[in-house]
Design an enzyme around this catalytic site. Structure first.
Site, short mmCIF file in Angstrom:
data_model
loop_
_atom_site.label_atom_id
_atom_site.label_comp_id
_atom_site.label_asym_id
_atom_site.label_seq_id
_atom_site.Cartn_x
_atom_site.Cartn_y
_atom_site.Cartn_z
N HIS A 217 7.24 7.26 6.32
CA HIS A 217 6.21 8.14 6.89
C HIS A 217 5.17 8.51 5.83
CE1 HIS A 217 4.09 11.58 8.42
NE2 HIS A 217 4.74 12.41 7.63
N ARG A 226 -5.55 5.73 0.89
CA ARG A 226 -5.95 4.96 -0.30
C ARG A 226 -6.48 3.57 0.02
NH1 ARG A 226 -7.21 8.82 -3.72
NH2 ARG A 226 -5.49 10.29 -4.03
#
Length: 312
Positions: A217, A226
């Protein structure tokens, strides 16, 4: 009866889950940037572990792979997070220090980093390619505009980075009275400085390493942020390798849902939905002030739709 049933299911599944495709790259160094890498050290669970956690009271033979995959997709699509915490992965990573300082902001993981207090730092530093250099963005105030320098400017800046990196590392060696091979110099100029103090001379583009353990998760949350277009290019490279080389082979169902519902999905605020309502119903689109949107929200709205701003 229900408690006994759950116990039987758990006892039947005590054998460790193996993912052959991930086992095949276990321990392999996947290259990132010029000297970095990602290496899978260990993992726990797979797509079926997520489904099992969501259907802990189901007995064998009561479901099908098609239903399991649909359930997993539903869980991710509707932000049911705890079943994805049943899977974990441990990575060995090597990255520039300035990327590690971004990475460590994700505090939902376990980290153990190489320590320059105890160990000698090798001469390994990240030198960006010329086309990875750029000026500060005027829109995203923390981002870089790639291809915004002339080849001559980029070449000169890159050369200065190389020279400065060498100078700082030589100072690091000099402070400890060391040579490049980590041996004492024959003629000491001074008593060597301790490693914990000598390291302050190193620049942020030197490489560090760590072990990083994270549940699925929180890994998905990390990757979503990112690998976003506004993320720094260098950390994007790490995220992209994890997505395509590790996530895809480890949990392929999760990978498909993640790409569909996170990476290639957008969300709209309540105010933005009013603009969407007018567009869909062929109503005239009013000025952004009428919808209560800021100039940034207005720009981002049209970027999400990949449509030109009609008021420009």
């Amino acid at each position: 009866m229900e408690i006994i049933r759950v116990r039987l299911i758990l006892e039947d599944s005590m054998e460790r889950i193996r993912v052959t495709a991930l086992d095949n790259i276990l321990g392999e160094k996947l290259p990132v940037l010029d000297k970095g890498f990602i290496r899978v050290v260990d993992y726990m669970g797979d797509d079926s572990s997520i489904v099992q956690a969501a259907r802990v009271s189901y007995g064998k033979g009561t479901t099908t792979p098609e239903k399991d995959k649909a359930l997993l997709d539903y869980l991710l699509r509707h932000w049911h997070t705890s079943p994805f915490e049943m899977c974990e992965i441990k990575l060995h990573l090597k990255m520039p220090i300035f990327i590690a300082r971004q990475w460590v902001r994700h505090r939902t993981a376990n980290i153990n980093e190489f320590s320059a207090r105890y160990s000698f730092v090798p001469e390994e530093a990240y030198i960006p390619e010329e086309n990875h250099l750029g000026v500060q963005s005027e829109i995203n105030h923390q981002a870089t505009v790639l291809n915004s320098l002339t080849p001559e400017e980029a070449r000169a800046i890159r050369q200065r980075i190389i020279e400065n990196t060498k100078h700082t590392y030589d100072t690091y060696l000099w402070a400890q009275n060391r040579n490049h091979d980590n041996t004492d110099k024959e003629h000491n100029e001074h008593q060597g400085l301790s490693r914990e103090l000598a390291r302050i001379n190193l620049s942020l583009n030197h490489y560090t390493e760590w072990y990083w353990k994270c549940d699925l998760h929180n890994l998905l949350h990390f990757l979503h942020l990112r690998d976003a277009p506004g993320a720094q290019l260098e950390i994007q490279r790490f995220a992209q390798v994890i997505i395509e080389k590790i996530l895809k082979v480890w949990v392929p169902w999760t990978y498909e849902s993640f790409v569909q519902h996170r990476q290639h999905a957008v969300q709209f605020s309540q105010k933005s939905q009013a603009v969407l309502h007018d567009l869909v119903n062929n109503n005239p689109v009013k000025g952004r002030e009428s919808y209560g949107l800021s100039s940034t929200e207005w720009r981002e709205f049209w970027e999400k739709l990949q449509m030109p701003d009609p008021q420009k």
